[in-house]
Design a protein around this motif. Structure first.
Motif, short mmCIF file in Angstrom:
data_model
loop_
_atom_site.label_atom_id
_atom_site.label_comp_id
_atom_site.label_asym_id
_atom_site.label_seq_id
_atom_site.Cartn_x
_atom_site.Cartn_y
_atom_site.Cartn_z
N PRO A 1 0.81 -1.23 0.00
CA PRO A 1 0.00 0.00 0.00
C PRO A 1 0.84 1.27 0.00
N GLY A 2 2.02 1.27 0.63
CA GLY A 2 2.81 2.49 0.74
C GLY A 2 3.73 2.76 -0.43
N ALA A 3 3.77 1.86 -1.41
CA ALA A 3 4.69 2.02 -2.53
C ALA A 3 4.23 3.11 -3.48
N GLY A 4 5.19 3.81 -4.10
CA GLY A 4 4.85 4.81 -5.08
C GLY A 4 4.10 4.22 -6.25
N LEU A 5 4.45 2.99 -6.64
CA LEU A 5 3.77 2.30 -7.72
C LEU A 5 2.30 2.08 -7.39
N THR A 6 2.00 1.81 -6.14
CA THR A 6 0.61 1.60 -5.73
C THR A 6 -0.18 2.90 -5.85
N ARG A 7 0.41 4.00 -5.41
CA ARG A 7 -0.27 5.30 -5.52
C ARG A 7 -0.54 5.64 -6.98
N LEU A 8 0.47 5.45 -7.82
CA LEU A 8 0.31 5.77 -9.23
C LEU A 8 -0.69 4.83 -9.90
N SER A 9 -0.75 3.58 -9.45
CA SER A 9 -1.70 2.63 -10.02
C SER A 9 -3.13 3.01 -9.67
N ASN B 1 -13.48 1.81 -13.58
CA ASN B 1 -14.27 1.72 -12.36
C ASN B 1 -14.63 0.29 -11.98
N GLY B 2 -14.60 -0.63 -12.94
CA GLY B 2 -14.95 -2.01 -12.65
C GLY B 2 -13.79 -2.84 -12.13
N TYR B 3 -12.64 -2.19 -11.89
CA TYR B 3 -11.46 -2.92 -11.42
C TYR B 3 -11.12 -2.56 -9.98
N LYS B 4 -10.47 -3.52 -9.33
CA LYS B 4 -9.94 -3.29 -7.99
C LYS B 4 -8.45 -3.57 -8.00
N LEU B 5 -7.67 -2.66 -7.41
CA LEU B 5 -6.25 -2.88 -7.25
C LEU B 5 -6.05 -3.71 -6.00
N GLN B 6 -5.59 -4.94 -6.16
CA GLN B 6 -5.37 -5.83 -5.03
C GLN B 6 -4.02 -5.54 -4.41
N GLU B 7 -4.01 -4.80 -3.30
CA GLU B 7 -2.76 -4.46 -2.64
C GLU B 7 -2.26 -5.65 -1.83
N SER B 8 -0.96 -5.91 -1.90
CA SER B 8 -0.41 -7.07 -1.19
C SER B 8 1.05 -6.80 -0.85
N SER B 9 1.97 -7.44 -1.55
CA SER B 9 3.40 -7.26 -1.38
C SER B 9 4.07 -7.73 -2.66
N GLU B 10 5.35 -7.45 -2.81
CA GLU B 10 6.06 -7.93 -3.99
C GLU B 10 6.00 -9.46 -4.05
N ALA B 11 6.23 -10.11 -2.91
CA ALA B 11 6.23 -11.58 -2.88
C ALA B 11 4.87 -12.14 -3.25
N ALA B 12 3.81 -11.54 -2.73
CA ALA B 12 2.46 -12.02 -3.03
C ALA B 12 2.11 -11.78 -4.50
N MET B 13 2.54 -10.64 -5.03
CA MET B 13 2.29 -10.36 -6.44
C MET B 13 2.97 -11.40 -7.33
N ILE C 1 -3.76 -12.32 -16.44
CA ILE C 1 -3.48 -11.56 -15.23
C ILE C 1 -2.79 -10.26 -15.61
N VAL C 2 -3.13 -9.19 -14.91
CA VAL C 2 -2.42 -7.92 -15.02
C VAL C 2 -1.80 -7.64 -13.66
N ALA C 3 -0.51 -7.35 -13.65
CA ALA C 3 0.18 -7.08 -12.40
C ALA C 3 0.96 -5.77 -12.50
N THR C 4 1.05 -5.06 -11.39
CA THR C 4 1.89 -3.87 -11.34
C THR C 4 3.34 -4.34 -11.28
N ALA C 5 4.21 -3.68 -12.03
CA ALA C 5 5.59 -4.16 -12.12
C ALA C 5 6.54 -2.99 -12.35
N TRP C 6 7.81 -3.29 -12.34
CA TRP C 6 8.82 -2.27 -12.57
C TRP C 6 10.09 -2.93 -13.10
N SER C 7 10.85 -2.11 -13.80
CA SER C 7 12.18 -2.51 -14.26
C SER C 7 13.19 -1.57 -13.58
N PRO C 8 14.25 -2.15 -12.99
CA PRO C 8 14.73 -3.52 -13.15
C PRO C 8 14.04 -4.51 -12.21
#
Length: 292
Positions: free
Chosen positions: A154-162, A172-184, A198-205
């Protein structure tokens, strides 16, 4: 160097959080050692452990590693509870955090550039059906995804931007499932084994791009930002008190492909093995970080 395995992460994080609350100052800083803080992200862990090993081996300085969440980590650097953090994403991902500490911390060097945030899907998902964030609004696509975007902390910058991205694209029909990197990553692995969408929030590297066949969804509105740089931050007075450490951390920089390759070794073997392998195979680059 004090090793912290994944089972110890939570305890270490709680310890730092408690220290921040009580206003302690680390004994290591007083006795000549260095304390490095980092959040539980694969890139941050590798580069922090690499820095710790080199500080110990090259500068003969004891290092303690402490993992915690992002918000207390920024606070810890401003207060001097940690000497440095090597995971400040700019200009957008950590914009809110950096605005609060700018002028209260010492900016060190750029650790790596061309970093990126985004939402990814497995490559077996047809681009004809899902190529862009805009395509998520299609009823058939939403149904296949179950109206779910798999996220991280929940506290990650990626989560805020997502969260902002859901609004920007009217999802509006979607929910961002907040968890952790490991859970994702666990959910990504499980869904891909079954060839599910599946759609997942991610980052490089990240090592996931070496292990899984993934692609970023296009972001025509730029809601998740463009290429970023990751910089190091030091506590107030670090450059004056520990010039040799600050100088090294200001020169520490590596290409993104080298970092991702090392992160994959860390995942498949261990972080310690990845650090040792990197130092052995990139001796000229490493020596350059300590050149006068």
């Amino acid at each position: 160097m004090i090793a912290i395995n994944k089972r110890q992460f939570l305890t270490a994080g709680m310890g730092l959080a408690a220290g921040l609350a009580t206003g302690f100052r680390p004994a290591l800083a007083r006795s000549g050692g260095i304390k490095l803080g980092f959040a539980p992200w694969a890139d941050a862990e590798f580069i922090t452990r690499l820095a710790a090993k080199l500080i110990e081996d090259k500068l003969n300085t004891k290092v303690e590693l402490v993992q915690t969440d992002v918000a207390p980590l920024y606070q810890g650097v401003t207060r001097g509870d940690v000497d440095a953090m090597l995971m400040c994403w700019l200009p957008k991902t950590h914009e809110d955090y950096y605005k609060r500490v700018e002028g209260k911390v010492e900016r060190l060097g750029t650790l790596y550039g061309d970093a990126k945030l985004g939402w990814v899907v497995p490559k077996y998902v047809p681009e004809s059906e899902l190529a862009s964030l805009e395509d998520l609004a299609k009823p058939a696509v939403q149904e296949k995804l179950g109206g779910r975007i798999q996220g991280i902390e929940p506290g990650a910058g990626l989560t805020r931007l997502s969260q902002d991205t859901l609004k920007a694209y009217g999802l509006n029909g979607y929910k961002l499932q907040e968890s952790s990197e490991a859970a994702m990553l666990s959910m990504l692995n499980r869904q891909m084994r079954g060839k599910n969408w599946i759609v997942a929030t991610a980052w490089s590297p990240h090592w996931m791009f070496g292990k899984y066949e993934l692609r970023y969804l296009a972001d025509p509105k730029g809601a998740l930002g463009a290429a970023e740089e990751v910089v190091g931050l030091g506590r107030p007075g670090l450059k004056k008190d520990r010039p040799e450490v600050a100088a090294f951390l200001s020169k520490l920089n590596m290409p993104l492909n080298e970092l991702e390759a090392a992160m994959l070794v860390a995942q498949e073997e261990s972080v310690e093995a990845a650090v040792s392998k990197y130092v052995d195979e990139h001796a000229q680059r490493v020596n350059g970080w300590f050149a006068a």
